[in-house]
Design an enzyme around this catalytic site. Structure first.
Site, PDB file in Angstrom:
ATOM      1  N   SER A  13       0.826  -1.212   0.000  1.00 62.89           N
ATOM      2  CA  SER A  13       0.000   0.000   0.000  1.00 62.89           C
ATOM      3  C   SER A  13       0.861   1.264   0.000  1.00 62.89           C
ATOM      4  CB  SER A  13      -0.972  -0.002   1.171  1.00 62.89           C
ATOM      5  OG  SER A  13      -0.302   0.129   2.399  1.00 62.89           O
ATOM      6  N   ASN A  14       2.036   1.207   0.618  1.00 64.17           N
ATOM      7  CA  ASN A  14       2.927   2.380   0.571  1.00 64.17           C
ATOM      8  C   ASN A  14       3.471   2.591  -0.838  1.00 64.17           C
ATOM      9  OD1 ASN A  14       3.427   3.797   3.221  1.00 64.17           O
ATOM     10  ND2 ASN A  14       3.541   1.666   3.875  1.00 64.17           N
ATOM     11  N   ILE A  89      16.298  -8.121   5.892  1.00 63.86           N
ATOM     12  CA  ILE A  89      17.376  -7.227   6.325  1.00 63.86           C
ATOM     13  C   ILE A  89      18.438  -7.205   5.225  1.00 63.86           C
ATOM     14  CG2 ILE A  89      19.208  -6.892   8.031  1.00 63.86           C
ATOM     15  CD1 ILE A  89      17.317  -8.122  10.101  1.00 63.86           C
ATOM     16  N   ASN A 104      13.801   3.991   3.715  1.00 62.92           N
ATOM     17  CA  ASN A 104      12.887   2.993   4.285  1.00 62.92           C
ATOM     18  C   ASN A 104      11.759   3.706   5.033  1.00 62.92           C
ATOM     19  OD1 ASN A 104      12.007   0.371   5.242  1.00 62.92           O
ATOM     20  ND2 ASN A 104      12.940   0.866   7.210  1.00 62.92           N
ATOM     21  N   HIS A 106       9.385   2.955   8.325  1.00 62.91           N
ATOM     22  CA  HIS A 106       9.314   2.052   9.474  1.00 62.91           C
ATOM     23  C   HIS A 106       8.129   2.463  10.354  1.00 62.91           C
ATOM     24  CE1 HIS A 106      10.741  -0.667  12.588  1.00 62.91           C
ATOM     25  NE2 HIS A 106      10.473   0.289  13.455  1.00 62.91           N
ATOM     26  N   THR A 138      21.053   2.722   6.613  1.00 62.21           N
ATOM     27  CA  THR A 138      22.460   2.390   6.791  1.00 62.21           C
ATOM     28  C   THR A 138      22.519   0.908   7.176  1.00 62.21           C
ATOM     29  OG1 THR A 138      22.322   3.017   9.115  1.00 62.21           O
ATOM     30  CG2 THR A 138      23.049   4.725   7.581  1.00 62.21           C
TER      31      THR A 138
HETATM   32  C1  GRF Z   1       4.015  -0.719   6.704  1.00 59.91           C
HETATM   33  O1  GRF Z   1       3.445  -0.480   7.945  1.00 59.91           O
HETATM   34  C2  GRF Z   1       5.483  -0.367   6.726  1.00 59.91           C
HETATM   35  O2  GRF Z   1       5.782   0.710   7.531  1.00 59.91           O
HETATM   36  C3  GRF Z   1       6.073  -1.629   7.318  1.00 59.91           C
HETATM   37  O3  GRF Z   1       5.324  -2.689   6.765  1.00 59.91           O
HETATM   38  C4  GRF Z   1       4.033  -2.213   6.390  1.00 59.91           C
HETATM   39  C5  GRF Z   1       3.902  -2.497   4.941  1.00 59.91           C
HETATM   40  O4  GRF Z   1       2.658  -2.143   4.425  1.00 59.91           O
HETATM   41  N1  GRF Z   1       7.497  -1.684   7.094  1.00 59.91           N
HETATM   42  P1  GRF Z   1       2.446  -2.061   2.852  1.00 59.91           P
HETATM   43  O5  GRF Z   1       3.033  -3.341   2.250  1.00 59.91           O
HETATM   44  O6  GRF Z   1       3.126  -0.827   2.354  1.00 59.91           O
HETATM   45  O7  GRF Z   1       0.963  -2.014   2.673  1.00 59.91           O
END
Ligand code: GRF
Length: 206
Positions: A13-14, A89, A104, A106, A138
């Site tokens: 979704s991001n 990782i 990234n 987080h 990093t």
């Molecule tokens: C998000 O909460 C992101 O911050 C974390 O994993 C989730 C991924 O969601 N690292 P999506 O795959 O972007 O929907």
């Protein structure tokens, strides 16, 4: 035009938020994944974005896997590599190769709660605020220079899922903005701190 390669592991979704933001001067050149079943891959392919996925298990080591992923990413000449819900990782050599152009997102207010299960940990610690952090990557996990953070309240009735949903909404705003700032050349790294030319004038008076 700046080329972005986005790494995902699942829903994506991001990644979608970045694509749908149609950021001026930015082209999402490819979406790569360590999970061929990642739902986000199908969505990206439907937008006409090249996708590529391999499993780590097909390689002798995590380092070999990421060497192969780096080779694929390089074909798109990325100005920026974005980790958007990418769960593996990265080895130090990968981070070093993309130093200063690897970002990234987080789901916690770093430096609190690096690693996994961030929402449950925030609830268990009694935090009244939770949130997300966009940062340069990093070799040290979830420790790179912070570009942007967004906070949300934690309510008494929250579960990890309700809190995650509230945080995700601001992730979808924060990440495209950070990409736009990167693409516009607004960001510069000074040790642990990131200077943002766009917000530099926002300094308030205590
Ligand atoms: C998000 O909460 C992101 O911050 C974390 O994993 C989730 C991924 O969601 N690292 P999506 O795959 O972007 O929907």
């Amino acid at each position: 035009m700046k080329n972005i390669v986005i790494f995902i592991s699942g829903r994506g979704s991001n990644m979608q938020a970045v694509v749908q933001a149609n950021i001026p001067g930015v082209r999402v050149a490819a979406v790569l994944s360590d999970n061929p079943d990642a739902a986000g891959l199908q969505w990206a392919a439907a937008q006409g974005i090249p996708t590529f996925a391999r499993r780590t298990g097909d390689f002798a080591s995590r380092a070999d896997f990421h060497r192969a992923m780096l080779e694929v990413a390089e074909q798109y000449r990325p100005d920026l590599v974005l980790l958007a819900g990418y769960l593996k990782i990265l080895p130090g050599e990968f981070c070093a190769h993309y130093q200063g152009r690897l970002i990234n997102i987080h789901p916690s207010l770093l430096p609190a709660f690096p690693g996994l299960h961030t929402h449950q940990r925030a609830i268990d610690e009694g935090c009244r605020l939770a949130g997300c952090t966009v940062h340069f990557v990093t070799a040290e996990l979830d420790c790179g220079p912070i570009i942007a953070q967004g906070a949300v309240p934690v309510y008494d009735a929250d579960t990890a899922d309700t809190l995650a949903a509230r945080v995700l909404k601001i992730e979808h705003q924060l990440l495209p903005q950070a990409v736009a700032d990167f693409a516009a050349g607004n960001l510069s790294i000074h040790g642990k701190r990131v200077h943002n030319r766009r917000t530099a004038g926002e300094a308030g008076q205590g």
